[in-house]
Design a protein around this motif. Structure first.
Motif, PDB file in Angstrom:
ATOM      1  N   GLN A 352      14.941  -4.388   7.743  1.00  0.00           N
ATOM      2  CA  GLN A 352      15.422  -4.840   6.440  1.00  0.00           C
ATOM      3  C   GLN A 352      14.921  -3.864   5.377  1.00  0.00           C
ATOM      4  O   GLN A 352      13.730  -3.744   5.115  1.00  0.00           O
ATOM      5  N   ILE A 353      15.849  -3.162   4.741  1.00  0.00           N
ATOM      6  CA  ILE A 353      15.501  -2.168   3.736  1.00  0.00           C
ATOM      7  C   ILE A 353      15.287  -2.820   2.376  1.00  0.00           C
ATOM      8  O   ILE A 353      14.369  -2.483   1.632  1.00  0.00           O
ATOM      9  N   SER A 354      16.157  -3.770   2.078  1.00  0.00           N
ATOM     10  CA  SER A 354      16.030  -4.540   0.833  1.00  0.00           C
ATOM     11  C   SER A 354      16.583  -5.925   1.089  1.00  0.00           C
ATOM     12  O   SER A 354      16.896  -6.275   2.230  1.00  0.00           O
ATOM     13  N   GLU A 355      16.723  -6.702   0.033  1.00  0.00           N
ATOM     14  CA  GLU A 355      17.175  -8.084   0.203  1.00  0.00           C
ATOM     15  C   GLU A 355      18.558  -8.150   0.824  1.00  0.00           C
ATOM     16  O   GLU A 355      18.864  -9.092   1.563  1.00  0.00           O
ATOM     17  N   ASN A 356      19.400  -7.169   0.547  1.00  0.00           N
ATOM     18  CA  ASN A 356      20.779  -7.211   1.046  1.00  0.00           C
ATOM     19  C   ASN A 356      21.164  -5.971   1.854  1.00  0.00           C
ATOM     20  O   ASN A 356      22.339  -5.692   2.048  1.00  0.00           O
ATOM     21  N   GLU A 357      20.166  -5.193   2.321  1.00  0.00           N
ATOM     22  CA  GLU A 357      20.463  -3.988   3.094  1.00  0.00           C
ATOM     23  C   GLU A 357      19.678  -3.995   4.413  1.00  0.00           C
ATOM     24  O   GLU A 357      18.463  -4.234   4.419  1.00  0.00           O
ATOM     25  N   TYR A 358      20.392  -3.725   5.502  1.00  0.00           N
ATOM     26  CA  TYR A 358      19.789  -3.693   6.831  1.00  0.00           C
ATOM     27  C   TYR A 358      20.240  -2.430   7.557  1.00  0.00           C
ATOM     28  O   TYR A 358      21.386  -1.976   7.410  1.00  0.00           O
ATOM     29  N   HIS A 359      19.323  -1.860   8.327  1.00  0.00           N
ATOM     30  CA  HIS A 359      19.632  -0.714   9.189  1.00  0.00           C
ATOM     31  C   HIS A 359      19.388  -1.120  10.639  1.00  0.00           C
ATOM     32  O   HIS A 359      18.395  -1.788  10.937  1.00  0.00           O
ATOM     33  N   LEU A 360      20.297  -0.704  11.524  1.00  0.00           N
ATOM     34  CA  LEU A 360      20.203  -1.101  12.930  1.00  0.00           C
ATOM     35  C   LEU A 360      20.374   0.111  13.850  1.00  0.00           C
ATOM     36  O   LEU A 360      21.160   1.017  13.554  1.00  0.00           O
TER      37      LEU A 360
END
Length: 394
Positions: A352-360
């Motif tokens: 989880q990079i920020s509240e609304n950003e994810y990297h997979l």
């Protein structure tokens, strides 16, 4: 005279003291010259050591090489990486598949038994008759490499040496225990292995051998060749796994959950039966029918199960994973990558990079057994970056 000697002695002592002092000074000087290069070397080494860059960690090296890795982003919060599966819910099911197949190979064993007063006589007769049987089978079109000797023995035959009639009791009377060799027997058998759909069938082998002098038929065995066993096994395993998955989906659905992965798979051995037939001895035009053999394969699979696909009210990381999987599955076919099952797509790491950003980070195993690695970034539920095998998927 006395004063002169005293003065001379004093001068000698002074001279000796001077020589010792000069030697001492020379030694000190030499030691200083030897120590100076070592000291300089040590200082140089010290300066050299101090100018070397500090050793970096493996993570620093990875990030310097590939800053796109999810754990290299600033303020990234690691959600999962190598995941501990010990606390995940599991569901174990079994699956089975059955098929009927016809044997493609058979073995016939025929034999010759002869008698003689001596071992040589019995063995000689047996060798002649066996050679006649082999020649007849070769005339039938059977090659030498399709035949093999399965047994051979020569043994004495014992009989009672007395003319007295003995009753069968135990222990027998002393006069009935006197036995002697009355002759010898020789026994040999030949096994013939052929294709079940070939020009020569099992009945023809038996009839030809008997006509040539064989007086013993051990039996006929129909079986599947190694190649056909492998084909049948592969098909049954695939069907059994599909059966297990169908049962797992039904069970998970009844629980309000869904299958999310595989924990373990156990493949049970496939047993191939052998059809055995004993033809009626010395019967002409023998008919031997192999029939069909039923083969069954079973598997046991333990699946991971989890709740349904995340909605807006559930954990954001689950929603990101669901969005990523949906996107990847929609793109694979267009990229020329085919998979057998959606479980061949697995997520290795979520950050989880920020509240609304994810990297997979994810991996895909295609139908040819090739592995593909990729990276996806999701912002506000939308895929903004998608890379597979170093190429963009957008």
């Amino acid at each position: 005279m006395s004063d002169g000697k005293t003065t001379q002695t004093k001068n000698q002592r002074i001279l000796l003291a001077g020589i010792l002092a000069a030697g001492l000074l020379a030694a000190v000087f030499a030691t200083g010259q030897l120590m100076a290069p070592q000291s300089a070397t040590a200082q140089d080494n010290g300066n050299q050591t101090s100018t070397q860059p500090p050793v970096t960690s493996a993570d620093d090296v990875d990030c310097a090489t590939d800053p796109s890795l999810v754990h290299c982003a600033e303020d990234a919060e690691l959600i999962s990486a190598p995941i501990d599966d010990s606390d995940k819910a599991t569901l174990t099911t079994s699956g089975s598949a059955t098929t009927k197949t016809q044997p493609d190979r058979f073995t016939v064993t025929v034999g010759v038994e002869t008698s003689g007063e001596t071992a040589r006589e019995a063995a000689s007769q047996n060798a002649n008759m066996t050679a006649t049987v082999i020649a007849a089978l070769q005339e039938l079109g059977i090659a030498e490499e399709q035949m093999s000797t399965s047994s051979y023995s020569v043994y004495p035959v014992y009989g009672n040496s007395s003319d007295r009639v003995c009753i069968e009791i135990y222990p027998p009377p002393p006069e009935c225990q006197q036995t002697e060799i009355t002759g010898y027997k020789a026994s040999s058998s030949i096994s013939v292995t052929l294709d079940a759909d070939g020009e020569v069938d099992a009945g023809q082998v038996i009839d030809t051998a008997i006509e040539a002098g064989a007086n013993n038929v051990s039996g006929v065995y129909f079986f599947l060749s190694s190649e056909k066993q492998q084909d049948v096994r592969d098909g049954l395993i695939a069907d059994a796994i599909a059966d297990a998955r169908q049962r797992a989906d039904a069970a998970a659905d009844a629980l309000g959950m869904q299958v999310s992965g595989i924990h373990s798979v156990t493949l049970n051995d496939v047993h191939f039966p052998i059809f055995y037939s004993t033809p009626e001895a010395l019967k002409a035009d023998t008919q031997i029918l192999p029939g069909e053999q039923e083969v069954t394969s079973t598997v046991s699979i333990t699946y991971f199960i989890s709740g349904g696909v995340a909605d807006e009210g559930e954990d954001g990381s689950m929603a990101a994973v669901a969005a990523a999987r949906e996107f990847i599955l929609s793109k694979l076919s267009g990229l020329g990558i085919e998979i057998d099952d959606e479980l061949d797509l697995h997520t290795d790491m979520v950050a989880q990079i920020s509240e609304n950003e994810y990297h997979l980070e994810f991996g895909v195993m295609d139908t040819e057994g090739q592995s593909h690695d990729g990276h996806i970034e999701i912002v506000d539920g939308e895929v903004t970056v998608a890379i597979l095998d170093g190429e963009s998927m957008l």
